[in-house]
Design an enzyme around this catalytic site. Structure first.
Site, short mmCIF file in Angstrom:
data_model
loop_
_atom_site.label_atom_id
_atom_site.label_comp_id
_atom_site.label_asym_id
_atom_site.label_seq_id
_atom_site.Cartn_x
_atom_site.Cartn_y
_atom_site.Cartn_z
N LYS A 35 0.85 -1.20 0.00
CA LYS A 35 0.00 0.00 0.00
C LYS A 35 0.88 1.25 0.00
CE LYS A 35 -0.19 -0.36 5.02
NZ LYS A 35 -0.82 -1.08 6.11
N TYR A 272 14.37 31.52 4.15
CA TYR A 272 13.26 32.27 4.75
C TYR A 272 13.49 32.49 6.24
CZ TYR A 272 10.69 31.09 0.48
OH TYR A 272 10.28 30.96 -0.81
C1 PLP Z 1 -0.10 -1.73 6.94
C2 PLP Z 1 -0.63 -2.95 7.53
C3 PLP Z 1 0.25 -3.99 7.90
C4 PLP Z 1 1.74 -3.86 7.89
O1 PLP Z 1 2.15 -3.24 9.08
P1 PLP Z 1 3.70 -3.06 9.41
O2 PLP Z 1 3.72 -2.45 10.76
O3 PLP Z 1 4.24 -2.15 8.37
O4 PLP Z 1 4.30 -4.40 9.36
C5 PLP Z 1 -0.33 -5.18 8.31
N1 PLP Z 1 -1.67 -5.32 8.40
C6 PLP Z 1 -2.53 -4.33 8.09
C7 PLP Z 1 -3.99 -4.54 8.22
C8 PLP Z 1 -2.04 -3.10 7.66
O5 PLP Z 1 -2.88 -2.11 7.37
#
Ligand code: PLP
Length: 382
Positions: A35, A272
């Protein structure tokens, strides 16, 4: 190509996946969360490289992220972790993505969409065991599992949950997680006892994999550790102390170049707000890298970047598209020299995304996800 770019070390990615494989049971499947463009690393390239290591599933948040992988000819199951908009249901089914379901309305809606496509849709049932986000209550899960398995347009391909404090070493948090693992396990037993096949049962994120080996179930979902960072309290030192040798290597490296060098007389200011004033005649290098690229303003204060193997501090406020580096009162650095901002230390970086996160009171996830799309990703070691 732009002077600012990110190297993505695919050899380090493969190394991390092999490290994960070393600590999970052989039969446990791996679902790589890709993702947010694979936490900023580039979902397509990361997915294709992960496949070489034999992973079983990918997880995305948005439907469009799943479609992108299908268009890149990735054919293994893709779980869509977040809830889609009803207008995206057709796209999910057309692209053979696996949605998450957790109430009767969703069951009804997906079954209707599936029937319209004359296609049985595989779904995962999400159980909320403490995130307070999406998922059914644990006490409702059994009847929902029945409802799904009794629906001829749906196939129960998995059941999962997600832990909110698996990355904490606090005793209360550990107890909390253990309780949740137990109730998840009980639920699966109940479902099986009813003669229902729950499909793939999974709950562990990165921290869960490290701290709760009994919670691997059928599949694990390592995100952060795949990209080379330790989750929360679970540092390399802690793992060593409990006899787990896991060496993770950061995958992303942010680089830029000195595109201009300014000689600043004593009293002249940089950026800035004129916060940085030359206390003596000095040299300042300019990098075409700013907060719009993901180098946030609060990362900046005295952040040392590596040039020719030596550390030089960012000076003055980071601008949207540029920032400045103090090169000293004499200057051996030349225009076009390369600069490493963060990355794996064995390749010359002085810090990784985790160190930057600590300075800015955030988490490494936010640092790598925050590197903007306009920073080209260069894939190395594939
Ligand atoms: C993003 C996510 C993970 C991965 O989590 P990490 O801490 O990056 O290992 C696992 N399960 C779900 C449901 C997630 O949304």
């Amino acid at each position: 190509m732009r002077a600012t770019f990110a190297n993505i070390y695919l050899d380090n990615l493969r190394h991390n996946i092999l490290e994960i494989k070393k600590i999970i049971p052989k039969a446990t499947k791996i679902c790589i969360p890709v993702k947010a463009d694979a936490y900023g690393h580039g979902a397509e390239a990361i997915s294709k490289e992960s496949l070489k290591c034999g992973v079983d599933y990918f997880a995305v948040a948005a439907v469009a992220e799943g479609v992108q992988l299908r268009q890149a000819n990735i054919s293994i199951p893709i779980l869509v972790l977040s809830l889609p908009n009803p207008s995206e249901f057709d796209e999910i089914i057309d692209n053979n993505l696996t949605p998450v379901i957790f109430d009767s309305q969703l069951i009804e809606m997906f079954a209707t969409a599936a029937q319209k496509h004359n296609k049985v849709v595989s779904v995962h049932l999400k159980v909320d065991t403490g995130m307070g986000r999406i998922g059914c209550k644990i006490e409702d899960a059994l009847s929902l599992a029945k409802e799904i398995s009794n629906n001829k347009w749906l196939s129960l391909a998995g059941i999962f949950t997600h832990f909110p404090v698996a990355d904490s070493l606090d005793e209360k948090d550990k107890e909390y997680t253990l309780t949740k693992i137990k109730s998840f396990n009980n639920l699966i037993q109940q479902i099986k006892a009813e003669g229902i096949n729950p499909g793939i049962c999974h709950c562990s994120n990165s921290a869960g994999i490290f701290c709760y080996p009994e919670a691997c179930f059928d599949m694990v979902r390592p995100g952060l550790i795949t990209y080379g960072y330790y989750p929360g309290d679970i540092t390399a030192e802690y793992l060593n102390s409990i006899g787990k040798k896991v060496e993770l290597k950061p995958v992303m490296e942010l680089r830029s170049r000195i595109v201009a060098i300014n000689h600043m007389e004593k009293g002249k200011s940089v950026s800035y707000g004129r916060e940085w004033i030359a206390t003596e005649d000095s040299y300042i290098g300019v990098l075409p890298l700013g907060y719009a690229d993901g180098l946030l303003r609060n990362y900046g204060k005295n952040l040392l970047v590596a040039i020719e193997g030596k550390g030089y501090p960012i000076c003055g406020r980071i601008c949207m598209d540029q920032c400045m580096v103090y090169l000293g009162n004499t200057c051996s650095i030349e225009r076009w020299h390369e600069v490493i901002v963060f990355g794996p230390k064995e390749k010359g970086a002085l810090q990784d995304a985790s160190d930057i996160a600590t300075r800015a009171n955030t988490i490494p996830y936010e640092v790598t996800c925050g590197i903007d799309k306009r920073v080209p990703r260069i894939y190395i070691g594939g």
